[in-house]
Design a protein around this motif. Structure first.
Motif, PDB file in Angstrom:
ATOM      1  N   ARG B  30       1.225  -1.380  -0.051  1.00 29.09           N
ATOM      2  CA  ARG B  30      -0.026   0.317  -0.369  1.00 29.09           C
ATOM      3  C   ARG B  30       0.470   0.965   0.004  1.00 29.09           C
ATOM      4  NH1 ARG B  30      -2.113  -3.326   3.720  1.00 29.09           N
ATOM      5  NH2 ARG B  30      -1.226  -1.783   5.518  1.00 29.09           N
ATOM      6  N   ALA B  31       0.230   2.472  -0.407  1.00 27.19           N
ATOM      7  CA  ALA B  31       1.264   2.971  -1.066  1.00 27.19           C
ATOM      8  C   ALA B  31       1.429   4.289   0.211  1.00 27.19           C
ATOM      9  CB  ALA B  31       0.828   4.182  -2.388  1.00 27.19           C
ATOM     10  N   GLY B  32      -0.452   4.087   1.011  1.00 29.15           N
ATOM     11  CA  GLY B  32      -0.877   5.181   2.024  1.00 29.15           C
ATOM     12  C   GLY B  32      -1.589   4.261   3.163  1.00 29.15           C
ATOM     13  N   ARG B  33      -1.800   5.189   3.737  1.00 28.11           N
ATOM     14  CA  ARG B  33      -3.065   4.750   5.028  1.00 28.11           C
ATOM     15  C   ARG B  33      -4.608   4.118   4.525  1.00 28.11           C
ATOM     16  NH1 ARG B  33      -1.364   1.493   7.407  1.00 28.11           N
ATOM     17  NH2 ARG B  33       0.925   1.828   7.236  1.00 28.11           N
ATOM     18  N   GLY B  34      -5.097   3.688   5.041  1.00 23.02           N
ATOM     19  CA  GLY B  34      -6.187   3.484   3.926  1.00 23.02           C
ATOM     20  C   GLY B  34      -6.571   2.957   2.550  1.00 23.02           C
ATOM     21  N   GLY B  35      -7.611   2.813   2.298  1.00 29.45           N
ATOM     22  CA  GLY B  35      -8.249   2.285   0.954  1.00 29.45           C
ATOM     23  C   GLY B  35      -8.847   0.687   1.549  1.00 29.45           C
ATOM     24  N   PRO B  36     -10.304   0.299  -0.113  1.00 29.85           N
ATOM     25  CA  PRO B  36     -10.134  -0.673   0.779  1.00 29.85           C
ATOM     26  C   PRO B  36      -9.167  -1.907   0.006  1.00 29.85           C
ATOM     27  CG  PRO B  36     -10.364  -0.408  -1.710  1.00 29.85           C
ATOM     28  CD  PRO B  36     -10.196   0.950  -1.172  1.00 29.85           C
ATOM     29  N   ASP B  37     -10.135  -3.357   1.551  1.00 27.24           N
ATOM     30  CA  ASP B  37      -8.918  -4.045   1.628  1.00 27.24           C
ATOM     31  C   ASP B  37      -9.463  -5.695   0.638  1.00 27.24           C
ATOM     32  OD1 ASP B  37      -7.742  -6.302   2.032  1.00 27.24           O
ATOM     33  OD2 ASP B  37      -8.844  -6.643   4.225  1.00 27.24           O
ATOM     34  N   TYR B  38      -9.214  -5.831  -0.337  1.00 28.35           N
ATOM     35  CA  TYR B  38      -9.808  -6.622  -1.502  1.00 28.35           C
ATOM     36  C   TYR B  38      -9.137  -7.942  -1.348  1.00 28.35           C
ATOM     37  CZ  TYR B  38      -5.611  -3.560  -4.120  1.00 28.35           C
ATOM     38  OH  TYR B  38      -5.131  -3.641  -5.333  1.00 28.35           O
ATOM     39  N   LEU B  39      -8.113  -8.002  -0.684  1.00 26.54           N
ATOM     40  CA  LEU B  39      -7.669  -9.356  -1.580  1.00 26.54           C
ATOM     41  C   LEU B  39      -8.348 -10.923  -0.626  1.00 26.54           C
ATOM     42  CD1 LEU B  39      -3.671  -8.708   0.609  1.00 26.54           C
ATOM     43  CD2 LEU B  39      -4.590  -8.923  -1.818  1.00 26.54           C
ATOM     44  N   PRO B  40      -8.904 -10.216   0.532  1.00 25.19           N
ATOM     45  CA  PRO B  40      -9.868 -11.919   0.761  1.00 25.19           C
ATOM     46  C   PRO B  40     -10.754 -11.468   0.038  1.00 25.19           C
ATOM     47  CG  PRO B  40      -9.640  -9.778   3.001  1.00 25.19           C
ATOM     48  CD  PRO B  40      -9.031  -9.843   1.528  1.00 25.19           C
ATOM     49  N   ALA B  41     -11.819 -10.939  -0.725  1.00 29.51           N
ATOM     50  CA  ALA B  41     -12.291 -11.047  -2.035  1.00 29.51           C
ATOM     51  C   ALA B  41     -11.853 -11.856  -3.138  1.00 29.51           C
ATOM     52  CB  ALA B  41     -13.048 -10.217  -2.192  1.00 29.51           C
ATOM     53  N   LEU B  42     -10.396 -11.509  -3.637  1.00 31.17           N
ATOM     54  CA  LEU B  42      -9.736 -11.556  -4.461  1.00 31.17           C
ATOM     55  C   LEU B  42      -9.330 -12.461  -4.207  1.00 31.17           C
ATOM     56  CD1 LEU B  42      -8.241 -10.479  -7.167  1.00 31.17           C
ATOM     57  CD2 LEU B  42      -6.526  -8.798  -5.491  1.00 31.17           C
ATOM     58  N   GLN B  43      -8.571 -13.462  -3.114  1.00 34.53           N
ATOM     59  CA  GLN B  43      -8.433 -14.933  -2.642  1.00 34.53           C
ATOM     60  C   GLN B  43      -9.038 -15.777  -3.706  1.00 34.53           C
ATOM     61  OE1 GLN B  43      -8.166 -15.191   1.069  1.00 34.53           O
ATOM     62  NE2 GLN B  43      -9.232 -17.738   0.686  1.00 34.53           N
ATOM     63  N   GLN B  44     -11.017 -15.429  -3.403  1.00 35.93           N
ATOM     64  CA  GLN B  44     -11.873 -16.496  -3.183  1.00 35.93           C
ATOM     65  C   GLN B  44     -11.812 -16.468  -4.887  1.00 35.93           C
ATOM     66  OE1 GLN B  44     -13.672 -18.475  -1.243  1.00 35.93           O
ATOM     67  NE2 GLN B  44     -12.188 -17.183   0.296  1.00 35.93           N
ATOM     68  N   GLU B  45     -11.373 -15.348  -5.722  1.00 38.97           N
ATOM     69  CA  GLU B  45     -11.430 -15.486  -6.763  1.00 38.97           C
ATOM     70  C   GLU B  45     -10.827 -16.028  -7.659  1.00 38.97           C
ATOM     71  OE1 GLU B  45     -13.650 -11.552  -8.150  1.00 38.97           O
ATOM     72  OE2 GLU B  45     -13.536 -13.014  -9.253  1.00 38.97           O
ATOM     73  N   LEU B  46      -9.325 -15.927  -7.054  1.00 35.41           N
ATOM     74  CA  LEU B  46      -8.078 -16.773  -7.544  1.00 35.41           C
ATOM     75  C   LEU B  46      -8.593 -17.975  -7.574  1.00 35.41           C
ATOM     76  CD1 LEU B  46      -5.205 -13.997  -6.209  1.00 35.41           C
ATOM     77  CD2 LEU B  46      -6.338 -14.613  -8.824  1.00 35.41           C
ATOM     78  N   ILE B  47      -8.644 -18.915  -6.111  1.00 34.34           N
ATOM     79  CA  ILE B  47      -9.228 -20.124  -5.967  1.00 34.34           C
ATOM     80  C   ILE B  47     -10.069 -20.779  -7.181  1.00 34.34           C
ATOM     81  CG2 ILE B  47      -9.961 -21.571  -4.741  1.00 34.34           C
ATOM     82  CD1 ILE B  47      -8.781 -19.921  -1.983  1.00 34.34           C
ATOM     83  N   ALA B  48     -11.098 -20.119  -7.384  1.00 35.18           N
ATOM     84  CA  ALA B  48     -12.426 -20.193  -8.819  1.00 35.18           C
ATOM     85  C   ALA B  48     -11.620 -20.785  -9.906  1.00 35.18           C
ATOM     86  CB  ALA B  48     -13.101 -18.990  -8.460  1.00 35.18           C
ATOM     87  N   VAL B  49     -10.186 -19.578  -9.876  1.00 31.80           N
ATOM     88  CA  VAL B  49      -9.950 -19.582 -11.617  1.00 31.80           C
ATOM     89  C   VAL B  49      -9.563 -20.845 -11.315  1.00 31.80           C
ATOM     90  CG1 VAL B  49      -8.429 -18.634 -12.718  1.00 31.80           C
ATOM     91  CG2 VAL B  49     -10.190 -17.280 -11.808  1.00 31.80           C
ATOM     92  N   ILE B  50      -8.205 -21.234  -9.865  1.00 30.49           N
ATOM     93  CA  ILE B  50      -7.608 -22.633 -10.399  1.00 30.49           C
ATOM     94  C   ILE B  50      -8.415 -23.718 -10.538  1.00 30.49           C
ATOM     95  CG2 ILE B  50      -5.565 -23.287  -8.944  1.00 30.49           C
ATOM     96  CD1 ILE B  50      -4.739 -20.292  -8.351  1.00 30.49           C
ATOM     97  N   SER B  51      -9.398 -23.826  -9.490  1.00 32.52           N
ATOM     98  CA  SER B  51     -10.364 -25.308  -9.806  1.00 32.52           C
ATOM     99  C   SER B  51     -10.188 -25.303 -11.083  1.00 32.52           C
ATOM    100  CB  SER B  51     -11.470 -24.536  -8.481  1.00 32.52           C
ATOM    101  OG  SER B  51     -11.196 -24.298  -7.163  1.00 32.52           O
ATOM    102  N   LYS B  52     -10.404 -24.286 -12.214  1.00 31.31           N
ATOM    103  CA  LYS B  52     -10.970 -24.075 -13.562  1.00 31.31           C
ATOM    104  C   LYS B  52     -10.214 -25.463 -14.407  1.00 31.31           C
ATOM    105  CE  LYS B  52     -12.966 -21.434 -15.897  1.00 31.31           C
ATOM    106  NZ  LYS B  52     -12.705 -19.362 -16.079  1.00 31.31           N
ATOM    107  N   TYR B  53      -8.425 -25.120 -13.356  1.00 26.48           N
ATOM    108  CA  TYR B  53      -7.779 -26.041 -14.405  1.00 26.48           C
ATOM    109  C   TYR B  53      -7.482 -27.460 -13.286  1.00 26.48           C
ATOM    110  CZ  TYR B  53      -7.211 -21.493 -16.788  1.00 26.48           C
ATOM    111  OH  TYR B  53      -7.226 -20.767 -17.788  1.00 26.48           O
ATOM    112  N   VAL B  54      -7.414 -27.089 -12.361  1.00 21.30           N
ATOM    113  CA  VAL B  54      -7.118 -28.835 -11.387  1.00 21.30           C
ATOM    114  C   VAL B  54      -8.052 -28.792 -10.404  1.00 21.30           C
ATOM    115  CG1 VAL B  54      -4.626 -28.576 -11.751  1.00 21.30           C
ATOM    116  CG2 VAL B  54      -5.785 -26.995  -9.642  1.00 21.30           C
ATOM    117  N   SER B  55      -8.822 -30.155 -10.334  1.00 18.40           N
ATOM    118  CA  SER B  55      -9.383 -30.849  -9.838  1.00 18.40           C
ATOM    119  C   SER B  55      -8.528 -30.287  -7.663  1.00 18.40           C
ATOM    120  CB  SER B  55     -10.238 -31.115  -9.795  1.00 18.40           C
ATOM    121  OG  SER B  55      -9.241 -32.454  -9.640  1.00 18.40           O
TER     122      SER B  55
END
Lengths: 86, 86
Positions: B30-55
């Motif tokens: 982060r370049a400064g304080r505050g700003g939304p924390d989108y990592l948790p949501a991003l994490q769910q989507e990344l796992i969903a993308v990966i599950s398309k390639y490997v079970s």
């Protein structure tokens, strides 16, 4: 040493301007020869997912793929423009 | 030191059985304080993308989130079941 320690160690040397950055590393450890290489396709999809959260231009994205022993390591470095949130 | 060197260094000590693994690391500087924390949501989507390639089953996925200074580091470790390709 945790990845965070590794990251903090490498960052201290580069006195770069405080910019918001996102680094994605995909390390694939293969258990044997062969098997399809899905990292390039996965890379495109991961960037597409990330673009839903932050507005990113192609010039802001640097991608590198390294291969050694049983490892493929895909590294995506994104410098986020100021006020880049969606 | 590149991430691959770091990875090979940490792996040599663990004499784990040769299993196919996928490690995803998301480091947000982060370049400064505050700003939304989108990592948790991003994490769910990344796992969903990966599950398309490997079970992948939920038990095969380990997630850790570390915070220090201006860094959030999300680490997802996936042990791929034998013959896990889609």
């Amino acid at each position: 040493m945790s990845f965070l320690d590794y990251l903090l160690g490498t960052k201290k040397k580069s006195a770069s301007v405080a910019r918001e950055r996102l680094q994605i590393i995909l390390a694939h450890e293969r258990a044997g020869r062969g098997g399809p290489d899905y990292l390039p396709a996965l890379q495109q999809e991961l960037i597409a997912v990330i673009s839903k959260y932050v507005s990113v231009g192609q010039d802001d994205i640097k991608v590198s793929l390294e291969r050694q022993d049983d490892y493929d390591v895909l590294e995506v470095n994104i410098v986020l423009p100021e006020g880049a949130k969606r």
